[in-house]
Scaffold this motif. Sequence first.
Motif, PDB file in Angstrom:
ATOM      1  N   ALA A 126      27.412 145.691  37.588  1.00  0.00           N
ATOM      2  CA  ALA A 126      27.648 146.254  38.919  1.00  0.00           C
ATOM      3  C   ALA A 126      26.643 145.711  39.928  1.00  0.00           C
ATOM      4  N   VAL A 127      25.374 145.620  39.533  1.00  0.00           N
ATOM      5  CA  VAL A 127      24.338 145.069  40.415  1.00  0.00           C
ATOM      6  C   VAL A 127      24.648 143.620  40.760  1.00  0.00           C
ATOM      7  N   LEU A 128      25.028 142.841  39.754  1.00  0.00           N
ATOM      8  CA  LEU A 128      25.362 141.437  39.983  1.00  0.00           C
ATOM      9  C   LEU A 128      26.553 141.314  40.930  1.00  0.00           C
ATOM     10  N   SER A 129      27.554 142.168  40.758  1.00  0.00           N
ATOM     11  CA  SER A 129      28.736 142.135  41.618  1.00  0.00           C
ATOM     12  C   SER A 129      28.385 142.472  43.057  1.00  0.00           C
ATOM     13  N   VAL A 130      27.541 143.495  43.235  1.00  0.00           N
ATOM     14  CA  VAL A 130      27.147 143.899  44.590  1.00  0.00           C
ATOM     15  C   VAL A 130      26.336 142.801  45.273  1.00  0.00           C
ATOM     16  N   THR A 131      25.379 142.223  44.561  1.00  0.00           N
ATOM     17  CA  THR A 131      24.554 141.169  45.169  1.00  0.00           C
ATOM     18  C   THR A 131      25.388 139.942  45.534  1.00  0.00           C
ATOM     19  N   ARG A 132      26.353 139.582  44.697  1.00  0.00           N
ATOM     20  CA  ARG A 132      27.226 138.441  44.996  1.00  0.00           C
ATOM     21  C   ARG A 132      28.135 138.757  46.179  1.00  0.00           C
ATOM     22  N   LEU A 136      28.094 136.771  49.805  1.00  0.00           N
ATOM     23  CA  LEU A 136      29.279 136.114  50.350  1.00  0.00           C
ATOM     24  C   LEU A 136      29.672 136.675  51.716  1.00  0.00           C
ATOM     25  N   ARG A 137      29.530 137.989  51.857  1.00  0.00           N
ATOM     26  CA  ARG A 137      29.943 138.625  53.116  1.00  0.00           C
ATOM     27  C   ARG A 137      28.899 138.456  54.203  1.00  0.00           C
ATOM     28  N   PHE A 138      27.621 138.524  53.837  1.00  0.00           N
ATOM     29  CA  PHE A 138      26.530 138.383  54.810  1.00  0.00           C
ATOM     30  C   PHE A 138      25.574 137.295  54.315  1.00  0.00           C
ATOM     31  N   VAL A 148      15.700 145.211  44.140  1.00  0.00           N
ATOM     32  CA  VAL A 148      16.660 145.159  43.037  1.00  0.00           C
ATOM     33  C   VAL A 148      15.965 145.387  41.700  1.00  0.00           C
ATOM     34  N   VAL A 149      14.802 144.777  41.518  1.00  0.00           N
ATOM     35  CA  VAL A 149      14.046 144.928  40.271  1.00  0.00           C
ATOM     36  C   VAL A 149      13.624 146.385  40.084  1.00  0.00           C
ATOM     37  N   ILE A 150      13.127 146.999  41.170  1.00  0.00           N
ATOM     38  CA  ILE A 150      12.727 148.410  41.096  1.00  0.00           C
ATOM     39  C   ILE A 150      13.930 149.292  40.770  1.00  0.00           C
ATOM     40  N   PHE A 212      27.328 154.042  41.447  1.00  0.00           N
ATOM     41  CA  PHE A 212      26.806 154.459  42.741  1.00  0.00           C
ATOM     42  C   PHE A 212      25.430 153.861  43.017  1.00  0.00           C
ATOM     43  N   LEU A 213      24.585 153.847  42.023  1.00  0.00           N
ATOM     44  CA  LEU A 213      23.200 153.425  42.204  1.00  0.00           C
ATOM     45  C   LEU A 213      23.040 151.987  42.655  1.00  0.00           C
ATOM     46  N   PRO A 214      23.858 151.007  42.185  1.00  0.00           N
ATOM     47  CA  PRO A 214      23.655 149.621  42.612  1.00  0.00           C
ATOM     48  C   PRO A 214      23.776 149.404  44.117  1.00  0.00           C
ATOM     49  N   SER A 215      24.508 150.257  44.815  1.00  0.00           N
ATOM     50  CA  SER A 215      24.715 150.044  46.255  1.00  0.00           C
ATOM     51  C   SER A 215      23.567 150.595  47.106  1.00  0.00           C
TER      52      SER A 215
END
Length: 220
Positions: A126-132, A136-138, A148-150, A212-215
């Motif tokens: 989920a984290v990888l998907s959000v960061t990608r 791409l969008r911004f 992200v590490v924290i 929820f947390l990855p966002s």
Amino acid sequence: TTLLYTIKFEHCSSDIAMASNSTESQFPTQVIDRVFGAMSLLSGVVGFIGNAFIAKMLLQHRLSLSAKIFLMIALNDVITSFFGAIPFSIPRLFPDQAGVFGVSVLCNICGPLLNISERYSVFLIAVLSVTRAVALRFPLLYIKQSRVVILMAIYFLIQALLACLPFFKGVLYYYESMYTVCTWTLEDIIDFNSQYIWYQITYHLLLFIPFFLPSLFVVF
């Protein structure tokens, strides 16, 4: 006398038929168990070696954010393979050795670690998907790696706490032979009838936190 022999013959015939049906019904199940166990063992060994090799290669280079996430995924899959796929293939391949997971020490080591790694794997994807998606969008938006590490560290601690939750209630993991896994249920620590509200809150938190947390690092 004739009636007695007839009854005995019919009884013996029914026993033979039942035994035959039982053997026929067990045979496919045993074959499926062996095949599933062999595939699980093979995937566990390949997954352990492959992901350990990937982690070693990544650690030899300076890592970007995506590479760090891939490193965490690889290390997490090493744990999943070593404490999940490999040991839990044994009861499938050797049913006589299934009792080894009745040992509380072994089940309470493999159970929590597999519990953590499975949920952490979903979170990392989920984290990888959000960061990608953000990249791409911004494309000009800078995402701090430290955030992200924290976030990954916090989520790992949350999952470790949840995996050890039954221990705080004096409940141990138990071996579920049908699914060949060491597990626990929410009903073991929270009574569904007398603590219905807390049961629902805990259940939905466990269900939605990984998504929820990855966002949060994007919002803040």
